[in-house]
Design an enzyme around this catalytic site. Structure first.
Site, PDB file in Angstrom:
ATOM      1  N   HIS A   1     -52.006   9.222   9.732  1.00  0.00           N
ATOM      2  CA  HIS A   1     -51.404   7.924  10.018  1.00  0.00           C
ATOM      3  C   HIS A   1     -50.982   7.052  10.781  1.00  0.00           C
ATOM      4  CE1 HIS A   1     -49.028   4.375   8.014  1.00  0.00           C
ATOM      5  NE2 HIS A   1     -48.340   4.875   8.564  1.00  0.00           N
TER       6      HIS A   1
ATOM      7  N   CYS B 222     -54.852   2.854   6.708  1.00  0.00           N
ATOM      8  CA  CYS B 222     -53.729   2.379   7.711  1.00  0.00           C
ATOM      9  C   CYS B 222     -54.674   1.985   8.936  1.00  0.00           C
ATOM     10  CB  CYS B 222     -52.176   3.307   7.607  1.00  0.00           C
ATOM     11  SG  CYS B 222     -53.329   5.170   7.868  1.00  0.00           S
TER      12      CYS B 222
END
Length: 194
Positions: free
Chosen positions: A30, A108
């Site tokens: 992420h 993301c």
């Protein structure tokens, strides 16, 4: 424009999954962009409003228990003012809606890369989004991933707050309409004889 501010990519390891995927050369990461002491990231949710959220820079605990801070990568610097960045993030939120999240095409890391390109003219390093590339080659891979990967804990609270705000606005509007119609009903009206 303002002072030269560093643009930093904060990378988080989804460590329990990486125990399995790192052996085949695929990390699951992420990422978020840090600038002016704030970190902006993107995650999925089932609603048609922005999936962009903000956390304390490098604070993996705000993302949830499956995340661990891995590293910070300095991407460059920007002359945008903090107010400009808020407007940029707001505009990106129109494209990066929660219900538009897609592991292969809009995750993301795609958001981090888009924001980085705007702020300092550089994409994020390719290794960070390698999972998206491989899952585009192996389409069923996305269906094998846990749902919580799509919606980090920080975004879940942001979504809950957005929904609560919308509910309160709807209740306020309904109460105002009720008061207005009650007031209108108690006003003396015209009476005509036939």
């Amino acid at each position: 424009m303002g002072a030269n501010q560093l643009v930093v990519l904060n990378v988080y390891d989804m460590y329990w999954m990486n125990e399995y995927t790192s052996s085949i050369g695929i990390g699951v990461f992420h990422s978020g962009i840090e600038v002016y002491g704030r970190e902006f990231a993107y995650g999925g949710h089932p609603y048609p409003f922005s999936g962009i959220f903000e956390i304390s820079p490098g604070n993996a605990s705000e993302l949830g228990e499956t995340f661990k801070f891995k590293e910070a990568v300095v991407l460059g610097s920007t002359d945008f003012l903090e107010d400009d960045i808020e407007k940029i993030v707001e505009e990106l939120g129109k494209e990066y809606k929660g219900n538009a999240y897609h592991l292969m095409h809009k995750n993301c890391n795609h958001f981090s890369s888009a924001l980085s390109e705007i702020l300092c003219g550089k994409e994020i390093p390719r290794w960070i989004n390698r999972l998206a590339y491989f899952s585009s080659c192996i389409p069923f891979l996305q269906s094998c991933l846990p749902k919580e990967w799509l919606t980090p804990a920080a975004l879940q609270s942001s979504v809950s707050q957005e929904l609560q705000d919308e509910l309160e606005e709807a209740e306020d509007a309904a109460a105002s309409a009720s008061v207005a119609s009650t007031a209108a009903g108690s006003r003396p009206g015209r009476h005509t004889k036939l």
